[in-house]
Write an enzyme that holds these catalytic residues in place. Structure first.
Site, PDB file in Angstrom:
ATOM      1  N   LYS A  64       9.128  -9.671 -10.541  1.00 22.59           N
ATOM      2  CA  LYS A  64       8.888  -8.224 -10.567  1.00 22.59           C
ATOM      3  C   LYS A  64       7.641  -7.894 -11.401  1.00 22.59           C
ATOM      4  O   LYS A  64       6.808  -7.115 -10.990  1.00 22.59           O
ATOM      5  CB  LYS A  64      10.083  -7.468 -11.192  1.00 22.59           C
ATOM      6  CG  LYS A  64      11.398  -7.686 -10.469  1.00 22.59           C
ATOM      7  CD  LYS A  64      12.495  -6.781 -11.030  1.00 22.59           C
ATOM      8  CE  LYS A  64      12.864  -7.069 -12.482  1.00 22.59           C
ATOM      9  NZ  LYS A  64      13.449  -8.400 -12.711  1.00 22.59           N
ATOM     10  N   ARG A  77      18.880  -0.607 -14.876  1.00 18.74           N
ATOM     11  CA  ARG A  77      19.535  -1.906 -14.906  1.00 18.74           C
ATOM     12  C   ARG A  77      21.024  -1.775 -14.565  1.00 18.74           C
ATOM     13  O   ARG A  77      21.715  -2.769 -14.472  1.00 18.74           O
ATOM     14  CB  ARG A  77      19.432  -2.408 -16.312  1.00 18.74           C
ATOM     15  CG  ARG A  77      18.973  -3.774 -16.737  1.00 18.74           C
ATOM     16  CD  ARG A  77      18.095  -4.595 -15.948  1.00 18.74           C
ATOM     17  NE  ARG A  77      17.829  -5.841 -16.635  1.00 18.74           N
ATOM     18  CZ  ARG A  77      16.665  -6.195 -17.142  1.00 18.74           C
ATOM     19  NH1 ARG A  77      15.630  -5.419 -17.015  1.00 18.74           N
ATOM     20  NH2 ARG A  77      16.537  -7.349 -17.743  1.00 18.74           N
TER      21      ARG A  77
HETATM   22  P1  AMP Z   1      13.295  -8.229 -18.987  1.00 16.83           P
HETATM   23  O1  AMP Z   1      11.988  -8.434 -19.658  1.00 16.83           O
HETATM   24  O2  AMP Z   1      13.280  -7.092 -17.992  1.00 16.83           O
HETATM   25  O3  AMP Z   1      13.876  -9.491 -18.409  1.00 16.83           O
HETATM   26  O4  AMP Z   1      14.331  -7.749 -20.120  1.00 16.83           O
HETATM   27  C1  AMP Z   1      14.655  -8.585 -21.216  1.00 16.83           C
HETATM   28  C2  AMP Z   1      15.892  -8.059 -21.906  1.00 16.83           C
HETATM   29  O5  AMP Z   1      15.655  -6.730 -22.389  1.00 16.83           O
HETATM   30  C3  AMP Z   1      17.126  -7.925 -21.016  1.00 16.83           C
HETATM   31  O6  AMP Z   1      17.831  -9.151 -20.906  1.00 16.83           O
HETATM   32  C4  AMP Z   1      17.916  -6.872 -21.785  1.00 16.83           C
HETATM   33  O7  AMP Z   1      18.523  -7.421 -22.945  1.00 16.83           O
HETATM   34  C5  AMP Z   1      16.813  -5.938 -22.260  1.00 16.83           C
HETATM   35  N1  AMP Z   1      16.550  -4.861 -21.265  1.00 16.83           N
HETATM   36  C6  AMP Z   1      15.415  -4.680 -20.530  1.00 16.83           C
HETATM   37  N2  AMP Z   1      15.515  -3.594 -19.750  1.00 16.83           N
HETATM   38  C7  AMP Z   1      16.749  -3.080 -19.988  1.00 16.83           C
HETATM   39  C8  AMP Z   1      17.455  -1.964 -19.474  1.00 16.83           C
HETATM   40  N3  AMP Z   1      16.922  -1.156 -18.533  1.00 16.83           N
HETATM   41  N4  AMP Z   1      18.711  -1.728 -19.958  1.00 16.83           N
HETATM   42  C9  AMP Z   1      19.253  -2.519 -20.896  1.00 16.83           C
HETATM   43  N5  AMP Z   1      18.656  -3.590 -21.410  1.00 16.83           N
HETATM   44  C10 AMP Z   1      17.402  -3.880 -20.961  1.00 16.83           C
END
Ligand code: AMP
Length: 208
Positions: A13, A88
């Site tokens: 993404k 999410r």
């Molecule tokens: P990502 O970089 O999108 O893989 O996000 C890394 C981590 O950030 C995730 O595993 C969650 O712990 C937290 N996170 C990111 N976006 C969200 C969201 N929209 N809601 C809750 N936690 C989030």
């Protein structure tokens, strides 16, 4: 262009978002990046978020929603945005709909970058991320090709956390595919292809 990106962790993404941003000049709103920046800056929010992130759990909705609302109000988001990693779960999707409707705008599309979970495990365990700009590359790249920053392995890209993040995705985030299908704006691309091919398909399904 006002879109949300859907897809498991490591589906690509962020990479597709970076391409769209470079070509169309819209704002890239990645909640993962915003949270990592808050941790780096040592804010209260960052401290609260870190323990959830390290375990591969979702950060509580109120913390993340506040960040997104602030970011959507900034100037560069007015001509368009790509939400990456948000919403999410269904509660976040409902808040987003109501926030956008208050702003008098609507999403153009929810774009699913579809990748099999076996491919995701392989990709994430060898993923390295730039500490400065968030660029990602496979293991073996030690210096960021984009900004020269240090490449490191995110704590939540370690094998013990990956399976948990996939489970969280399946139970909490995957239902959004049906949610946006129901809203008539779901578009899907096969994310298990070379990056350029995925991007070609992204532009096609978005009518760009
Ligand atoms: P990502 O970089 O999108 O893989 O996000 C890394 C981590 O950030 C995730 O595993 C969650 O712990 C937290 N996170 C990111 N976006 C969200 C969201 N929209 N809601 C809750 N936690 C989030």
């Amino acid at each position: 262009m006002k879109i949300v990106l859907l897809g498991g962790p490591g589906a690509g993404k962020g990479t597709q978002a970076q391409r769209l941003v470079a070509e169309y000049g819209v704002a890239h709103i990645s909640t993962g990046d915003l949270l990592r920046a808050a941790i780096k800056a040592g804010t209260e929010l960052g401290k609260k978020a870190k323990s959830f992130m390290d375990k591969g759990q979702l950060v509580p909705d109120d913390l993340v929603i506040g960040l997104v609302k602030e970011r959507l109000a900034q100037d560069d988001a007015q001509k368009g945005f790509i939400l990456d990693g948000f919403p999410r779960n269904t509660a976040q999707a409902v808040v987003l709909d109501s926030e956008l409707s208050d702003m008098g705008i609507a999403l153009d599309a929810a774009l699913l970058v579809d990748v099999d979970s076996a491919v995701i495990v392989k990709r994430l365990s060898s993923r390295r991320t730039c500490r400065s700009c968030g660029y990602t590359a496979p293991a073996g790249v030690d210096v960021c090709p984009r900004c020269g920053g240090e490449m490191y392995q995110r704590d939540d890209d370690k094998p013990e956390t990956i399976q948990h993040r996939l489970d969280v995705y399946q139970t909490q985030t995957a239902p959004l595919v049906e949610y946006y299908k129901g809203h008539g704006i779901l578009k899907t691309v096969n994310g298990d292809q070379p990056v350029d091919e995925v991007y070609k398909d992204v532009k096609e399904v978005l009518g760009l």
